[in-house]
Design a protein around this motif. Structure first.
Motif, PDB file in Angstrom:
ATOM      1  N   VAL A  19       0.852  -1.198   0.000  1.00 52.04           N
ATOM      2  CA  VAL A  19       0.000   0.000   0.000  1.00 52.04           C
ATOM      3  C   VAL A  19       0.883   1.242   0.000  1.00 52.04           C
ATOM      4  CG1 VAL A  19      -1.620   1.336   1.433  1.00 52.04           C
ATOM      5  CG2 VAL A  19      -1.964  -1.125   1.124  1.00 52.04           C
ATOM      6  N   GLU A  20       0.482   2.253  -0.760  1.00 51.06           N
ATOM      7  CA  GLU A  20       1.252   3.500  -0.829  1.00 51.06           C
ATOM      8  C   GLU A  20       0.623   4.560   0.076  1.00 51.06           C
ATOM      9  OE1 GLU A  20       2.021   4.986  -4.719  1.00 51.06           O
ATOM     10  OE2 GLU A  20       2.840   3.095  -5.455  1.00 51.06           O
ATOM     11  N   ILE A  21       1.466   5.217   0.864  1.00 52.29           N
ATOM     12  CA  ILE A  21       1.031   6.302   1.738  1.00 52.29           C
ATOM     13  C   ILE A  21       1.718   7.591   1.313  1.00 52.29           C
ATOM     14  CG2 ILE A  21       2.843   5.732   3.456  1.00 52.29           C
ATOM     15  CD1 ILE A  21       0.965   6.766   5.650  1.00 52.29           C
ATOM     16  N   TYR A  69      -2.525  -4.995  24.123  1.00 49.61           N
ATOM     17  CA  TYR A  69      -2.244  -4.651  22.722  1.00 49.61           C
ATOM     18  C   TYR A  69      -2.092  -5.874  21.824  1.00 49.61           C
ATOM     19  CZ  TYR A  69       2.841  -4.849  23.937  1.00 49.61           C
ATOM     20  OH  TYR A  69       4.093  -5.216  24.353  1.00 49.61           O
ATOM     21  N   LEU A  70      -1.710  -7.021  22.365  1.00 50.02           N
ATOM     22  CA  LEU A  70      -1.657  -8.225  21.524  1.00 50.02           C
ATOM     23  C   LEU A  70      -3.068  -8.648  21.106  1.00 50.02           C
ATOM     24  CD1 LEU A  70       1.094 -10.422  23.255  1.00 50.02           C
ATOM     25  CD2 LEU A  70       1.338  -8.913  21.269  1.00 50.02           C
ATOM     26  N   ASP A  71      -4.031  -8.550  22.034  1.00 49.42           N
ATOM     27  CA  ASP A  71      -5.427  -8.866  21.698  1.00 49.42           C
ATOM     28  C   ASP A  71      -5.973  -7.858  20.690  1.00 49.42           C
ATOM     29  OD1 ASP A  71      -5.455 -11.011  23.466  1.00 49.42           O
ATOM     30  OD2 ASP A  71      -6.177  -9.792  25.142  1.00 49.42           O
ATOM     31  N   SER A  72      -5.640  -6.588  20.887  1.00 48.91           N
ATOM     32  CA  SER A  72      -6.092  -5.558  19.945  1.00 48.91           C
ATOM     33  C   SER A  72      -5.525  -5.822  18.551  1.00 48.91           C
ATOM     34  CB  SER A  72      -5.649  -4.167  20.425  1.00 48.91           C
ATOM     35  OG  SER A  72      -6.164  -3.892  21.705  1.00 48.91           O
ATOM     36  N   TRP A  73      -4.268  -6.238  18.501  1.00 51.71           N
ATOM     37  CA  TRP A  73      -3.622  -6.506  17.219  1.00 51.71           C
ATOM     38  C   TRP A  73      -4.286  -7.683  16.504  1.00 51.71           C
ATOM     39  CZ3 TRP A  73      -1.087  -3.551  14.204  1.00 51.71           C
ATOM     40  CH2 TRP A  73      -0.285  -4.053  13.163  1.00 51.71           C
ATOM     41  N   ARG A  74      -4.709  -8.690  17.254  1.00 55.13           N
ATOM     42  CA  ARG A  74      -5.425  -9.819  16.643  1.00 55.13           C
ATOM     43  C   ARG A  74      -6.717  -9.332  15.994  1.00 55.13           C
ATOM     44  NH1 ARG A  74      -7.794 -13.554  19.159  1.00 55.13           N
ATOM     45  NH2 ARG A  74      -7.685 -12.702  21.284  1.00 55.13           N
ATOM     46  N   ALA A  75      -7.396  -8.414  16.663  1.00 51.68           N
ATOM     47  CA  ALA A  75      -8.630  -7.858  16.094  1.00 51.68           C
ATOM     48  C   ALA A  75      -8.325  -7.082  14.813  1.00 51.68           C
ATOM     49  CB  ALA A  75      -9.305  -6.949  17.124  1.00 51.68           C
ATOM     50  N   ILE A  76      -7.239  -6.334  14.829  1.00 49.25           N
ATOM     51  CA  ILE A  76      -6.865  -5.566  13.636  1.00 49.25           C
ATOM     52  C   ILE A  76      -6.480  -6.516  12.499  1.00 49.25           C
ATOM     53  CG2 ILE A  76      -5.173  -3.931  12.709  1.00 49.25           C
ATOM     54  CD1 ILE A  76      -5.286  -2.503  15.437  1.00 49.25           C
ATOM     55  N   GLU A  77      -5.851  -7.640  12.821  1.00 50.16           N
ATOM     56  CA  GLU A  77      -5.575  -8.659  11.791  1.00 50.16           C
ATOM     57  C   GLU A  77      -6.880  -9.100  11.126  1.00 50.16           C
ATOM     58  OE1 GLU A  77      -1.883 -11.417  12.750  1.00 50.16           O
ATOM     59  OE2 GLU A  77      -3.204 -11.318  14.469  1.00 50.16           O
ATOM     60  N   THR A  78      -7.930  -9.263  11.919  1.00 40.65           N
ATOM     61  CA  THR A  78      -9.242  -9.646  11.393  1.00 40.65           C
ATOM     62  C   THR A  78      -9.784  -8.567  10.460  1.00 40.65           C
ATOM     63  OG1 THR A  78      -9.742 -10.955  13.361  1.00 40.65           O
ATOM     64  CG2 THR A  78     -11.614 -10.246  12.043  1.00 40.65           C
ATOM     65  N   LEU A  79      -9.634  -7.315  10.865  1.00 43.95           N
ATOM     66  CA  LEU A  79     -10.118  -6.197  10.046  1.00 43.95           C
ATOM     67  C   LEU A  79      -9.362  -6.113   8.716  1.00 43.95           C
ATOM     68  CD1 LEU A  79     -10.452  -3.552  12.892  1.00 43.95           C
ATOM     69  CD2 LEU A  79     -12.340  -4.650  11.664  1.00 43.95           C
ATOM     70  N   VAL A  80      -8.062  -6.405   8.758  1.00 45.74           N
ATOM     71  CA  VAL A  80      -7.265  -6.441   7.517  1.00 45.74           C
ATOM     72  C   VAL A  80      -7.760  -7.569   6.618  1.00 45.74           C
ATOM     73  CG1 VAL A  80      -4.964  -6.894   6.583  1.00 45.74           C
ATOM     74  CG2 VAL A  80      -5.214  -5.366   8.544  1.00 45.74           C
ATOM     75  N   ALA A  81      -7.964  -8.742   7.212  1.00 44.38           N
ATOM     76  CA  ALA A  81      -8.421  -9.898   6.427  1.00 44.38           C
ATOM     77  C   ALA A  81      -9.783  -9.636   5.798  1.00 44.38           C
ATOM     78  CB  ALA A  81      -8.478 -11.138   7.324  1.00 44.38           C
ATOM     79  N   ASP A  82     -10.612  -8.845   6.491  1.00 47.78           N
ATOM     80  CA  ASP A  82     -11.956  -8.523   5.989  1.00 47.78           C
ATOM     81  C   ASP A  82     -11.953  -7.384   4.968  1.00 47.78           C
ATOM     82  OD1 ASP A  82     -12.964 -10.477   7.621  1.00 47.78           O
ATOM     83  OD2 ASP A  82     -13.738  -9.109   9.156  1.00 47.78           O
ATOM     84  N   GLY A  83     -10.778  -6.767   4.740  1.00 45.43           N
ATOM     85  CA  GLY A  83     -10.681  -5.698   3.763  1.00 45.43           C
ATOM     86  C   GLY A  83     -11.180  -4.348   4.258  1.00 45.43           C
ATOM     87  N   ARG A  84     -11.376  -4.226   5.568  1.00 46.74           N
ATOM     88  CA  ARG A  84     -11.878  -2.958   6.115  1.00 46.74           C
ATOM     89  C   ARG A  84     -10.730  -2.032   6.525  1.00 46.74           C
ATOM     90  NH1 ARG A  84     -15.878  -4.111  10.636  1.00 46.74           N
ATOM     91  NH2 ARG A  84     -16.991  -2.237   9.942  1.00 46.74           N
ATOM     92  N   VAL A  85      -9.535  -2.601   6.620  1.00 44.21           N
ATOM     93  CA  VAL A  85      -8.314  -1.839   6.918  1.00 44.21           C
ATOM     94  C   VAL A  85      -7.282  -2.213   5.864  1.00 44.21           C
ATOM     95  CG1 VAL A  85      -6.393  -1.612   8.546  1.00 44.21           C
ATOM     96  CG2 VAL A  85      -8.733  -1.662   9.403  1.00 44.21           C
ATOM     97  N   ARG A  86      -6.786  -1.236   5.128  1.00 42.44           N
ATOM     98  CA  ARG A  86      -5.817  -1.542   4.071  1.00 42.44           C
ATOM     99  C   ARG A  86      -4.420  -1.795   4.633  1.00 42.44           C
ATOM    100  NH1 ARG A  86      -5.055   2.724   0.174  1.00 42.44           N
ATOM    101  NH2 ARG A  86      -4.244   1.143  -1.239  1.00 42.44           N
ATOM    102  N   ALA A  87      -4.060  -1.060   5.685  1.00 39.90           N
ATOM    103  CA  ALA A  87      -2.746  -1.250   6.305  1.00 39.90           C
ATOM    104  C   ALA A  87      -2.909  -1.086   7.814  1.00 39.90           C
ATOM    105  CB  ALA A  87      -1.740  -0.235   5.767  1.00 39.90           C
ATOM    106  N   ALA A  88      -2.224  -1.939   8.556  1.00 38.45           N
ATOM    107  CA  ALA A  88      -2.317  -1.943  10.014  1.00 38.45           C
ATOM    108  C   ALA A  88      -1.005  -1.469  10.610  1.00 38.45           C
ATOM    109  CB  ALA A  88      -2.639  -3.350  10.516  1.00 38.45           C
TER     110      ALA A  88
END
Length: 277
Positions: A16-18, A121-140
């Motif tokens: 992804v480009e920022i 923060y490890l639990d939060s990161w797992r949730a963000i991994e889910t959001l990335v997999a779902d395509g709702r977050v392009r970069a974490a």
């Protein structure tokens, strides 16, 4: 009509480009945010950085919606607040942020602080991994993570943060952290890139500003860009918003870069990540 500067991009570790220079809205009240972001978009910014705790995601969203710009032209960052850390609460907090912004995805989602005493923060990161997999977050990514927090995250996840957004300016250069980022392909993003103005009266920066016929702030932003940092200066003043973007028509020499790098003084303007929870 004034031509808008073309902001270079950095390719993150997931492709992804920022945009390398974006617009920050920390401490901007929600009712002022829409106008500030509108000015920024008109000036040529395409990256906007907000956070749940700023209370102005809705103001950002209004400006984005009214801009007429295509969604793919915009890069939107927001952040998970400390009180919302944890797996399920991260997912709920993300939904609230997305609704406030009026978007169906964000380009970059960050854990705002490690909040080590909460140890979530490890639990939060797992949730963000889910959001990335779902395509709702392009970069974490993460924000304000110190080497110990970052190393622990890397040890417990296959998803390497794309970004660590940290306080970084000539007075606080965070070299150890930047070296760790470089070793893992993590982009360094600087918040408070001008130390909230605290470094701008430095005689060296004033001298360089005079030499290049620029402001001290433009010299500091140019230093960041040449280091390879992503940078998100904040202003609500239209003239300053434009000035902060006008940093692509000059460059600092190696000697000038080294001189600015000599200003490191462990000058922290914000909280320490080890103690903020």
């Amino acid at each position: 009509m004034t031509s808008r500067p073309t902001v270079p991009t950095i390719t993150l570790n997931n492709g992804v480009e920022i945009p390398q220079l974006g617009f920050g809205v920390f401490q901007v009240p929600d009712e002022e945010t829409t106008a500030a972001v509108t000015h920024a978009l008109e000036a040529g910014y395409r990256s906007v950085d907000t956070a749940a705790i700023y209370g102005n995601e809705a103001g950002v969203g209004k400006a984005l919606a009214a801009s007429g710009l295509a969604r793919e032209e915009l890069f939107v960052t927001t952040k998970l607040w400390n009180a919302d850390q944890g797996y399920d609460s991260t997912l709920r907090a993300f939904d609230r942020s997305l609704a406030a912004l009026g978007l169906d995805h964000v380009d970059l989602y960050l854990i705002h602080w490690p909040a080590p005493a909460r140890d979530l923060y490890l639990d939060s990161w797992r949730a963000i991994e889910t959001l990335v997999a779902d395509g709702r977050v392009r970069a974490a990514g993460v924000s304000n993570f110190q080497p110990a927090h970052l190393t622990r995250l890397l040890d417990h996840s296959d998803l390497v943060p794309a970004v660590n957004q940290i306080e970084l300016h000539p007075g606080l250069q965070q070299r150890t952290l930047r070296e760790l980022h470089a070793a893992h392909g993590i982009a360094t993003e600087a918040w408070s890139p001008l130390a909230q103005g605290a470094v701008l009266a430095d005689p060296l920066l004033r001298e360089l500003a005079d030499r290049h016929d620029r402001s001290p702030a433009q010299v500091v932003l140019r230093w960041h860009l040449q280091l390879g940092n992503v940078v998100i200066p904040k202003s609500v003043t239209p003239a300053r918003i434009r000035e902060n973007l006008d940093v692509f028509g000059f460059s600092l020499t190696e000697e000038e870069m080294a001189a600015v790098s000599g200003l490191d003084a462990d000058l922290r303007t914000g909280p320490h990540p080890d103690t903020l929870d």
